[in-house]
Design an enzyme around this catalytic site. Structure first.
Site, short mmCIF file in Angstrom:
data_model
loop_
_atom_site.label_atom_id
_atom_site.label_comp_id
_atom_site.label_asym_id
_atom_site.label_seq_id
_atom_site.Cartn_x
_atom_site.Cartn_y
_atom_site.Cartn_z
N ASP A 167 0.86 -1.18 0.00
CA ASP A 167 0.00 0.00 0.00
C ASP A 167 0.89 1.23 0.00
O ASP A 167 2.01 1.20 0.54
CB ASP A 167 -0.90 0.02 1.24
CG ASP A 167 -1.98 -1.05 1.20
OD1 ASP A 167 -2.47 -1.36 0.11
OD2 ASP A 167 -2.33 -1.57 2.27
N ASP B 289 -7.04 -1.18 -4.63
CA ASP B 289 -8.11 -0.80 -3.70
C ASP B 289 -8.99 0.30 -4.31
O ASP B 289 -10.22 0.27 -4.20
CB ASP B 289 -7.53 -0.28 -2.38
CG ASP B 289 -6.71 -1.31 -1.64
OD1 ASP B 289 -6.97 -2.52 -1.79
OD2 ASP B 289 -5.79 -0.90 -0.90
#
Length: 152
Positions: A111, A129
């Site tokens: 991330d 995401d």
């Protein structure tokens, strides 16, 4: 079908961006893009959003395979006649596979997009995401609009 191209595009951008983060940033480092709003932060997640179900990789493997199969089935059945649904499912498919690749090959998800909304420190996320969320939001909007048309 164009919707699979959308999924492949999401996967490619997601994986390239994650590779750049892993190769060029130390874990935990952060680069401000817009002070107090947007940062590029090298982060790893061994669970789902907010670290839920951390280190439960087999659970994620099984759920993702079933989910991807469902999305592909649904795309084949309904996307031909509904462009917005096809685009939405392409985004969702690309996002699901993008994070699945990380889980299989890294045993964690990379991330790096770190946003502060007002004073809230939003959990760090990635392109996959984002694609998943955009796809879901588009489906919700379409469902609401269709429901409104049905009532009229």
């Amino acid at each position: 079908m164009i919707y699979y191209v959308i999924a492949l595009f999401v996967i490619a951008i997601d994986q390239i961006s994650k590779w750049l983060i892993v190769k060029n940033m130390e874990l935990g480092t952060s680069i401000p893009i817009i002070d107090n709003v947007l940062y590029i932060t090298s982060h790893r997640n061994r669970g789902a959003a907010w670290g839920i179900l951390e280190n439960k990789m087999w659970f994620f493997y099984i759920i993702t395979v079933v989910f991807v199969a469902f999305i592909v089935f649904y795309m084949k059945k309904y996307a031909k006649t509904d462009k917005l649904l096809g685009i939405s499912l392409g985004l969702i498919l690309g996002g699901a596979i993008g994070n699945f690749i990380d889980r299989v090959f890294r045993q964690e998800v990379v991330d790096f997009i770190h946003v502060y909304i007002f004073s809230y420190n939003y959990p760090v996320f990635n392109i996959a995401d984002s694609a998943l969320c955009i796809g879901v939001v588009l489906i919700i909007i379409q469902t609401l609009l269709e429901g409104k048309k049905t009532k009229e």
